[in-house]
Design a protein around this motif. Structure first.
Motif, short mmCIF file in Angstrom:
data_model
loop_
_atom_site.label_atom_id
_atom_site.label_comp_id
_atom_site.label_asym_id
_atom_site.label_seq_id
_atom_site.Cartn_x
_atom_site.Cartn_y
_atom_site.Cartn_z
N LEU A 36 10.69 -29.32 -29.46
CA LEU A 36 9.76 -30.43 -29.32
C LEU A 36 10.55 -31.73 -29.45
O LEU A 36 11.46 -31.82 -30.29
CB LEU A 36 8.67 -30.36 -30.39
N PRO A 37 10.22 -32.74 -28.65
CA PRO A 37 10.97 -34.00 -28.71
C PRO A 37 10.90 -34.65 -30.10
O PRO A 37 9.84 -34.63 -30.75
CB PRO A 37 10.28 -34.89 -27.68
N GLU A 38 12.01 -35.19 -30.53
CA GLU A 38 12.05 -35.83 -31.84
C GLU A 38 11.15 -37.06 -31.92
O GLU A 38 10.67 -37.41 -32.99
CB GLU A 38 13.49 -36.21 -32.20
N ASP A 39 10.95 -37.73 -30.77
CA ASP A 39 10.12 -38.93 -30.77
C ASP A 39 8.64 -38.65 -30.53
O ASP A 39 7.84 -39.57 -30.37
CB ASP A 39 10.64 -39.96 -29.77
N LEU A 40 8.26 -37.39 -30.53
CA LEU A 40 6.85 -37.00 -30.45
C LEU A 40 6.17 -37.38 -31.77
O LEU A 40 6.74 -37.14 -32.83
CB LEU A 40 6.76 -35.49 -30.23
N PRO A 41 5.00 -38.00 -31.74
CA PRO A 41 4.32 -38.31 -33.00
C PRO A 41 4.16 -37.04 -33.85
O PRO A 41 3.81 -35.98 -33.33
CB PRO A 41 2.96 -38.85 -32.57
N SER B 207 11.49 -26.56 -20.07
CA SER B 207 12.38 -27.66 -19.67
C SER B 207 11.66 -28.69 -18.80
O SER B 207 11.91 -29.89 -18.94
CB SER B 207 13.62 -27.12 -18.96
N HIS B 208 10.74 -28.25 -17.93
CA HIS B 208 10.05 -29.22 -17.08
C HIS B 208 9.08 -30.09 -17.90
O HIS B 208 8.86 -31.26 -17.58
CB HIS B 208 9.34 -28.55 -15.90
N GLN B 209 8.53 -29.54 -18.97
CA GLN B 209 7.66 -30.33 -19.84
C GLN B 209 8.47 -31.36 -20.61
O GLN B 209 8.05 -32.51 -20.75
CB GLN B 209 6.91 -29.41 -20.81
N ALA B 210 9.62 -30.95 -21.11
CA ALA B 210 10.49 -31.88 -21.85
C ALA B 210 10.98 -32.99 -20.92
O ALA B 210 11.05 -34.16 -21.31
CB ALA B 210 11.67 -31.13 -22.46
N GLU B 211 11.31 -32.63 -19.69
CA GLU B 211 11.76 -33.64 -18.73
C GLU B 211 10.63 -34.61 -18.40
O GLU B 211 10.84 -35.82 -18.31
CB GLU B 211 12.27 -32.97 -17.45
N GLN C 135 10.05 -43.36 -20.45
CA GLN C 135 10.75 -44.45 -19.77
C GLN C 135 9.79 -45.33 -18.99
O GLN C 135 10.19 -46.34 -18.42
CB GLN C 135 11.81 -43.88 -18.82
N GLY C 136 8.52 -44.94 -18.94
CA GLY C 136 7.52 -45.71 -18.22
C GLY C 136 7.49 -45.45 -16.73
O GLY C 136 6.85 -46.18 -15.98
N ALA C 137 8.14 -44.40 -16.29
CA ALA C 137 8.20 -44.10 -14.86
C ALA C 137 7.03 -43.19 -14.46
O ALA C 137 6.48 -42.47 -15.28
CB ALA C 137 9.51 -43.41 -14.53
N ASP C 138 6.67 -43.26 -13.19
CA ASP C 138 5.65 -42.38 -12.64
C ASP C 138 6.28 -41.01 -12.40
O ASP C 138 7.49 -40.89 -12.20
CB ASP C 138 5.14 -42.91 -11.30
N LEU C 139 5.44 -39.97 -12.43
CA LEU C 139 5.98 -38.65 -12.15
C LEU C 139 4.92 -37.77 -11.52
O LEU C 139 3.72 -38.00 -11.67
CB LEU C 139 6.53 -37.99 -13.42
N VAL C 140 5.40 -36.77 -10.80
CA VAL C 140 4.56 -35.74 -10.22
C VAL C 140 5.14 -34.40 -10.67
O VAL C 140 6.33 -34.17 -10.51
CB VAL C 140 4.54 -35.81 -8.67
N ALA C 141 4.31 -33.57 -11.26
CA ALA C 141 4.74 -32.24 -11.70
C ALA C 141 4.20 -31.22 -10.71
O ALA C 141 2.99 -31.10 -10.54
CB ALA C 141 4.23 -31.95 -13.10
N VAL C 142 5.09 -30.50 -10.07
CA VAL C 142 4.70 -29.49 -9.09
C VAL C 142 5.28 -28.16 -9.57
O VAL C 142 6.47 -27.93 -9.47
CB VAL C 142 5.24 -29.83 -7.69
#
Length: 180
Positions: free
Chosen positions: A17-22, A39-43, A50-57
Motif C-alpha cells: 500500500l502506498p506510504e502516502d495513503l491516508p 501494480s496497475h492500481q499502484a501506478e 501527480q494530478g494527471a488524468d488517467l484511463v484504466a483499461v
C-alpha cells in the motif's frame, strides 16, 4: 474480418500500500482484506497523486475500481474534495455505492456517498447535492437533472476534483454521441 489472440495466464504483480495513503484508508483496506495493491492500481495512485488524468483499461474483476476509489477517497478525507461517478446502468451504480459504503464502514471514514438517479426522492436530492463527497449517477441524469440546475450544484462543483466515467467502452453509437 475478425482476429483473435490468446495470451497465457500470468501471476499478478503486487506492491505494498502506498506510504502516502491516508492511514484511515489503509486501515479500511486492510479490514476488507486488501493488504497490497496490484501494480496497475499502484501506478494509477501515483498518476492521480501527480494530478494527471488517467484511463484504466483492464479485464473484468481485475481491480479497476481501486484505481479511482483510492485517489477519490483520499482527496475526500484530506481536503473534502468531491467526485462524480458516472455509470451506464443503475445496477453498476448501486454496486459501486454499496462498495463505497462497505469501505466507509470498515474504516469508519465518515465518507458520504449517494446515488443520484431517477429513483432518488425529491426531498433527498438537496441533501445529496450539499452533503455527498461522492455522487454516483449516469449520463442521463447529468444531462437532465444536474447540468441544467448547475447553480443548485455550485457548492458541489466548487469542490469537484474527480469525474469518473466507468465502462467507457459502452459510450458508442447513438448513446455515445449523446454522451459526448
Amino acid at each position: 474480418m475478425a482476429a483473435g489472440r490468446r495470451s497465457p495466464a500470468r501471476a499478478g504483480r503486487c506492491e505494498p500500500l502506498p506510504e502516502d495513503l491516508p492511514e484511515a484508508l489503509a486501515l479500511a483496506l486492510r479490514a476488507r482484506g486488501i493488504a497490497q495493491l496490484y501494480s496497475h492500481q499502484a501506478e494509477a495512485w501515483r498518476i492521480a497523486q501527480q494530478g494527471a488524468d488517467l484511463v484504466a483499461v483492464t479485464p473484468t474483476a481485475s481491480g479497476k475500481t481501486l484505481c479511482y476509489t483510492l485517489p477519490v477517497v483520499a482527496a475526500a478525507l484530506r481536503e473534502r474534495r468531491k467526485a462524480l461517478y458516472l455509470f451506464p446502468t443503475k445496477a453498476l451504480a448501486q454496486d459501486q455505492v454499496a462498495e463505497l459504503l462497505e469501505l466507509n464502514r470498515a474504516g469508519n471514514l465518515g465518507l458520504r456517498a449517494a446515488t443520484f438517479d431517477g429513483d432518488t426522492p425529491g426531498d433527498a436530492r438537496q441533501a445529496i447535492r450539499l452533503n455527498s463527497d461522492i455522487v454516483v449517477s449516469n449520463p442521463d441524469m447529468l444531462h437532465q437533472a444536474i447540468l441544467p440546475h448547475h447553480t443548485k450544484w455550485a457548492q458541489f462543483f466548487e469542490n469537484l476534483r474527480f469525474v469518473v466515467i466507468d465502462e467507457v467502452h459502452t459510450y458508442r453509437g447513438v448513446f455515445g454521441s449523446h454522451v459526448a
